[in-house]
Scaffold this active site. Structure first.
Site, short mmCIF file in Angstrom:
data_model
loop_
_atom_site.label_atom_id
_atom_site.label_comp_id
_atom_site.label_asym_id
_atom_site.label_seq_id
_atom_site.Cartn_x
_atom_site.Cartn_y
_atom_site.Cartn_z
N GLU A 28 -40.30 -32.22 36.78
CA GLU A 28 -41.43 -31.83 35.94
C GLU A 28 -41.46 -30.31 35.91
OE1 GLU A 28 -45.75 -32.45 37.19
OE2 GLU A 28 -45.34 -34.19 35.92
N GLN A 46 -47.97 -19.68 24.21
CA GLN A 46 -46.72 -19.35 23.51
C GLN A 46 -45.55 -19.50 24.46
OE1 GLN A 46 -46.82 -15.73 21.11
NE2 GLN A 46 -44.74 -15.24 21.74
N ASP A 47 -44.48 -20.14 23.99
CA ASP A 47 -43.23 -20.24 24.73
C ASP A 47 -42.17 -19.40 24.03
OD1 ASP A 47 -44.43 -22.04 26.42
OD2 ASP A 47 -43.08 -23.70 26.00
N ASN A 48 -41.37 -18.68 24.80
CA ASN A 48 -40.30 -17.84 24.26
C ASN A 48 -38.99 -18.19 24.95
OD1 ASN A 48 -42.21 -16.29 22.75
ND2 ASN A 48 -42.67 -15.15 24.61
N ARG A 58 -33.45 -6.33 30.45
CA ARG A 58 -34.62 -6.34 29.56
C ARG A 58 -35.85 -5.95 30.37
NH1 ARG A 58 -33.82 -9.45 24.61
NH2 ARG A 58 -31.80 -10.49 24.64
N HIS A 61 -41.48 -4.79 30.77
CA HIS A 61 -42.44 -4.94 29.68
C HIS A 61 -43.79 -5.45 30.14
CE1 HIS A 61 -38.59 -5.92 27.20
NE2 HIS A 61 -38.79 -4.63 27.25
N LYS A 71 -47.07 -14.50 32.64
CA LYS A 71 -45.85 -15.21 32.23
C LYS A 71 -45.39 -16.12 33.35
CE LYS A 71 -44.27 -11.27 29.50
NZ LYS A 71 -43.25 -10.21 29.39
N HIS A 118 -42.70 -6.60 33.67
CA HIS A 118 -41.72 -7.65 33.93
C HIS A 118 -40.38 -7.30 33.29
CE1 HIS A 118 -39.71 -11.41 32.45
NE2 HIS A 118 -39.72 -11.60 33.75
N TYR A 131 -39.79 -18.41 28.86
CA TYR A 131 -41.06 -18.02 29.48
C TYR A 131 -42.24 -18.49 28.67
CZ TYR A 131 -39.97 -13.71 26.76
OH TYR A 131 -39.60 -12.80 25.82
N LYS A 168 -35.52 0.69 22.58
CA LYS A 168 -36.93 0.69 23.01
C LYS A 168 -37.03 0.79 24.52
CE LYS A 168 -39.94 -2.96 23.21
NZ LYS A 168 -40.64 -4.13 22.69
N ASP A 169 -36.23 0.01 25.24
CA ASP A 169 -36.30 0.03 26.70
C ASP A 169 -35.80 1.36 27.28
OD1 ASP A 169 -37.42 -2.46 26.67
OD2 ASP A 169 -35.62 -3.51 27.37
#
Length: 191
Positions: A28, A46-48, A58, A61, A71, A118, A131, A168-169
């Site tokens: 599960e 929301q799932d990404n 990455r 953020h 998250k 994160h 996530y 961006k990062d």
């Protein structure tokens, strides 16, 4: 599920109960009832999912209030080093981090509360990363601190000078030059 506490209050690792037999495995991956009872009440909205190749980094953020996000993350294919950095002003653990290796074999999940930056580094040829977020994506609230900030003391298990990062990062400030929008004494879940 087993909830494993870390050195930073609120940041936890989740080990699911896995059932295996000759057909494979079953577990599960999410139960609101169990998560609310054992970690904290959270309403994920929301799932990404991302897919990245070896050497991609990455992060780090976050979303600024009132769009802050918690998250719950996991790696469903491959292997990543996942990191949460405390960026809550006034926190006794400000600037400290928790790192955990998430793999398709260990099935671990990592909960990052609001008030943390994160990020992750891909350690396998490819990685599929999922996530759940408790607030919708709000591009106007994007924020970050540099994933290459050596003062954080993060061992990314790869050479950051050859890492693959977005433009961006690459533009995020170091922690010492960063003015956090989060306050340790504010209930970030009351938003």
């Amino acid at each position: 599920m087993e909830v494993i506490k870390t050195d930073i209050e609120g940041v936890v690792i989740i080990r699911p109960r896995i059932f295996t037999d000759s057909r494979g495995y079953f577990f599960e991956s999410w139960s609101k009832r169990d998560f609310d009872a054992q970690v904290r009440p959270v309403d994920f909205v929301q799932d990404n999912e991302s897919c990245s190749s070896r050497g991609v980094m990455r992060g780090l953020h976050f979303q600024r209030p009132p769009f802050a996000q918690s998250k719950l993350v996991r790696c469903v294919r491959g292997r990543v080093l996942d990191v949460a950095v405390d960026i809550r002003k006034g926190s006794p653990t400000y600037g400290r981090h928790v790192a955990v290796e998430l793999t398709e074999e260990n099935h671990l999940q990592f909960f990052i509360p609001r008030g943390f930056a994160h990020g992750f580094a891909v350690l396998s040829e490819t990685a599929v990363f999922q996530y759940k977020c408790d607030n919708l994506y709000a591009p106007q609230a994007d924020g970050g601190i540099s994933i290459l900030d050596h003062s954080l003391g993060i061992d990314w298990r790869l050479d950051p000078s050859s890492a693959i990062l977005s433009e961006k990062d690459l533009g995020h400030a170091l922690l010492r030059d960063f003015d956090s929008p989060f306050d340790y004494n504010t209930d970030l879940y009351a938003e």
